[in-house]
Design an enzyme around this catalytic site. Structure first.
Site, short mmCIF file in Angstrom:
data_model
loop_
_atom_site.label_atom_id
_atom_site.label_comp_id
_atom_site.label_asym_id
_atom_site.label_seq_id
_atom_site.Cartn_x
_atom_site.Cartn_y
_atom_site.Cartn_z
N LYS A 91 -14.58 1.11 8.85
CA LYS A 91 -14.99 2.05 7.80
C LYS A 91 -15.69 1.33 6.64
CE LYS A 91 -12.84 5.90 5.25
NZ LYS A 91 -11.58 6.67 5.18
N GLU A 127 -11.34 13.07 0.78
CA GLU A 127 -9.93 12.84 1.07
C GLU A 127 -8.97 13.42 0.01
OE1 GLU A 127 -9.98 8.64 1.84
OE2 GLU A 127 -11.11 8.93 3.69
N ASP A 160 -4.05 7.26 -3.92
CA ASP A 160 -4.12 6.95 -2.49
C ASP A 160 -4.11 5.44 -2.28
OD1 ASP A 160 -4.80 6.52 0.17
OD2 ASP A 160 -6.46 7.94 0.20
P1 ADP Z 1 -5.63 3.91 5.58
O1 ADP Z 1 -5.82 5.07 4.69
O2 ADP Z 1 -6.26 2.64 5.03
O3 ADP Z 1 -6.02 4.15 6.99
P2 ADP Z 1 -2.74 4.30 5.74
O4 ADP Z 1 -2.67 5.42 4.79
O5 ADP Z 1 -2.45 4.57 7.16
O6 ADP Z 1 -4.09 3.49 5.59
O7 ADP Z 1 -1.74 3.17 5.19
C1 ADP Z 1 -1.48 2.00 5.88
C2 ADP Z 1 -0.56 1.14 5.07
O8 ADP Z 1 0.68 1.83 4.86
C3 ADP Z 1 -0.24 -0.17 5.74
O9 ADP Z 1 -0.31 -1.23 4.81
C4 ADP Z 1 1.20 0.05 6.20
O10 ADP Z 1 1.92 -1.16 6.31
C5 ADP Z 1 1.73 0.93 5.09
N1 ADP Z 1 2.95 1.64 5.50
C6 ADP Z 1 3.11 2.45 6.57
N2 ADP Z 1 4.38 2.88 6.65
C7 ADP Z 1 5.05 2.34 5.62
C8 ADP Z 1 6.42 2.37 5.16
N3 ADP Z 1 7.34 3.07 5.81
N4 ADP Z 1 6.74 1.67 4.04
C9 ADP Z 1 5.80 0.96 3.39
N5 ADP Z 1 4.52 0.86 3.77
C10 ADP Z 1 4.14 1.54 4.87
MG MG Z 2 -6.26 6.92 4.09
#
Ligand code: ADP
Ligand code: MG
Length: 630
Positions: A90, A194, A216
């Site tokens: 991305k 978003e 976010d």
């Molecule tokens: P993006 O929007 O960049 O695709 P996400 O919203 O999926 O990313 O967020 C991914 C991040 O969230 C990663 O750093 C992951 O380790 C963290 N994450 C996912 N689950 C948890 C949790 N239970 N506790 C803390 N951090 C988390």
């Molecule tokens: Mg995201």
């Protein structure tokens, strides 16, 4: 396919022209993870995208000779095949090699090989260098996988999708996202910002007004947006963030802590990877448990307090962008009056993040909906609304263009046609005229940015309108229309009114603008606002002076015989004064001298008019391409 579902309507009108019944989904095409959701029985829900029933598809694509792997397995293989496995694609969307050079993305996220002859688009060299793929193609692979899983879950072909993009995505990045959708065989009904999607998931559109902050924190990016809801209509008031900040930084902070605790050094790349993976797992456990153990040549027990302390400096870095976004939205950062704060992104599950956000915005954030899923769920709601029976009162979603759009004027200044933060869809018209006599064409240069001069703005596109009949300057009437559609894509049309000649361009730049750059350009525009305005006034004054000087000299040469007795010396004197003043940098003096010359030559002008010649007086002019036809 619901072809022709979206037609670009008059600015401000809804774009939904016909119903698109059937299977529609919302897609959160994330930097780290991607999701797909749909509305079933009135409720949005995420669909399973991996075999284990998980709802997150890691946004990772691995290219092997002859095959492509997307998701979990690709994520696991990234450590061993870093060059053939594209993560965080991305960040590359809609950007060219030149734009990426020297950016954070180039520094931090590129173990990749790039094709040498890339042209305006980045090309990854993958599958043992057997293949070249663009970011659009890589994204399309992720979308294809999501599409296949969704079609499996819903029992048939998809009729339409809504894909979310960061609010700050520019034309090029949006276009690239749409192209990826098309390449994956999807009918992209709309791109949705978003933060707006998150607000929709919370049903905030059902209230009639309010101001909301969307915080976010994803894997590697941080975005803050302020939304305003008026009469059921959302508007993105401001955006901000940090493209190099996210949950992955928590993993690194934890790794540093573990290394210190165990008094070891980890140099080997594979071991570093293993350490980071272990730290990520521990971080996830720490969200629900008071402590977690990380094992690597020993055992380190990390408590929630240790972790909170380690990530505090990272959280602190979200502070300044939040303050700035609040200010940009016209709120008091010290005491923001908000009707809600929404948490988005996996990293906001960390309790320390929630506490930080609560302190910052002085209210407990909304977190009932899984922050991983909230964007996809909102996109599904939007897709469902679009698929319904046309526009409803509560579906209008307004987003804003992040940087002003304009045209180059004579002298290299930029005339803004659509100001930054205008809600989209939007449109504006402006009329221009020729600068020089016998100008038979217009050279149109479309720019994006806040500064007043062309060299400080970003060039989006150039096009020409040719073949106008030669005539005196100021005769032609060029009407230029800028239309930004619901997806944030710009359509420019130029029409010469007297001849009806028309030319247009859709701005689909092959590469876009990085968000760092958007940020930088905005900052600079504030910084240089005053000097920019002075530069602009000076440039405009000089352009006008040159025009009058040239026109007067030409008139004297061709029609000198029409001068009254003793009419020449005052004009010559005014000409000389203007030429001298023009060389200086006092724009007011130049304007005054131009007016004086204008005044001195009034009688002469009248005589020439009477003689059947029409001459232009004022107006802004676009430079000519071909002064003389032959
Ligand atoms: P993006 O929007 O960049 O695709 P996400 O919203 O999926 O990313 O967020 C991914 C991040 O969230 C990663 O750093 C992951 O380790 C963290 N994450 C996912 N689950 C948890 C949790 N239970 N506790 C803390 N951090 C988390
Ligand atoms: Mg995201």
């Amino acid at each position: 396919m619901a072809g022709g579902l979206l037609q670009i309507a008059e600015p401000g009108e809804s774009n939904v022209k016909e119903a698109c019944a059937g299977r529609v989904v919302g897609i959160d095409l994330g930097t780290t993870n991607s999701l797909v959701a749909t509305v079933r029985d009135g409720n949005p829900e995420c669909l399973a995208v991996d075999d284990a029933g998980g709802r997150l598809l890691p946004s990772v694509v691995e290219y092997l000779p002859g095959s492509v792997i997307v998701g979990r397995q690709a994520f696991l293989d990234a450590a061993t095949r870093p060059r053939d496995t594209i993560v965080s694609v991305k960040r590359f969307m809609g950007r060219g090699p030149e734009e990426l050079a020297g950016t954070e993305t180039a520094r931090r996220w590129t173990p990749y090989r790039f094709a040498s002859k890339t042209g305006p688009v980045v090309r990854f060299l993958v599958a043992n260098s057997e293949r070249e793929v663009t970011p659009v193609e890589v994204s399309a692979e992720i979308l294809k996988t999501l599409r296949a899983r969704a079609e499996e879950a819903l029992g048939g072909e998809l009729d339409g999708v809504v894909i979310t993009v960061p609010a700050y995505f520019d034309d090029g990045q949006r276009q690239a996202t749409k192209d990826a959708g098309r390449l994956a065989g999807l009918d992209v009904l709309r791109l949705l910002n978003e933060p707006t999607a998150a607000a929709l998931a919370y049903g905030l559109n059902k209230k009639s007004e309010g101001t909301f902050a969307v915080y976010d924190l994803g894997g590697g990016t941080f975005d803050i947006s302020i939304l305003k809801l008026t009469g059921g209509v959302f508007e993105v008031k401001s955006t901000g963030g940090d493209t190099a900040l996210g949950g992955d930084d928590f993993d690194r902070a934890l790794a540093d802590l573990v290394v210190k605790r165990l008094a070891i050094t980890v140099d080997d790349a594979a071991e570093q990877r293993a350490l980071l993976d272990a730290c990520r797992a521990a971080k996830h456990r720490l969200t629900d448990e008071p402590s977690a153990v990380v094992e690597l040549r020993g055992r380190a027990t990390i408590t929630r307090e240790d972790f909170d302390e380690a990530v505090a400096p990272i959280l602190q870095r979200t502070f300044a962008p939040c303050r700035r976004a609040l200010k940009d939205a016209g709120l008091d950062p010290a005491k923001p009056i908000l009707d809600g704060v929404i948490l988005v992104g996996g990293a906001t599950r960390t309790p320390a993040v929630r506490a930080f956000v609560e302190r910052l915005f002085q209210r407990p954030p909304l977190a009932d909906i899984d922050p991983d899923q909230v964007v996809a769920l909102g996109a599904a709601v939007q897709a469902d609304l679009l698929a319904g029976a046309g526009p409803r009162e509560d579906v209008l979603l307004l987003d804003v263009i992040p940087l002003s759009l304009g045209l180059e004027m004579m002298g290299g200044v930029v005339e803004k046609i659509i100001p930054r933060n205008s809600t989209i869809p939007t449109g504006a018209k402006q009329t221009f005229t020729t600068y020089a006599d016998d100008q038979t064409g217009f050279d149109l240069h479309v720019l994006q940015g806040e500064r007043e001069t062309v060299d400080q703005c970003r060039s989006l596109a150039r096009f020409q309108l040719k073949g106008l009949p030669p005539g005196p300057a100021g005769m032609a009437r060029l009407e230029v229309t800028f239309l930004v559609d619901a997806d944030g894509i710009l359509h420019v049309t130029a029409r010469e009114e007297t001849t009806g000649k028309e030319s247009s361009i859709d701005v689909k730049p092959s590469y876009g603008l990085s968000d760092e750059e958007v940020e930088r350009m905005l900052l600079e525009s504030y910084q240089f606002a005053e000097s920019d305005v002075k530069t602009r006034l000076l440039v405009e004054a000089r352009v006008e002076a040159d025009r009058i000087i040239n026109a007067t000299r030409a008139a004297l040469a061709s029609d000198g015989h029409l001068l009254a007795e003793g009419g020449r010396p005052p004009i010559d004197a005014a000409l000389e004064t203007l030429a001298r003043t023009r060389a200086g940098s006092d724009h007011r003096a130049i304007v005054a001298a131009s007016e004086a010359l204008d005044h001195a030559s009034q009688d002469f002008a009248q005589r020439r008019m009477d003689d059947g010649l029409r001459r232009a007086v004022a107006g802004r002019r676009i430079g000519d391409v071909e002064r003389k036809l032959e």
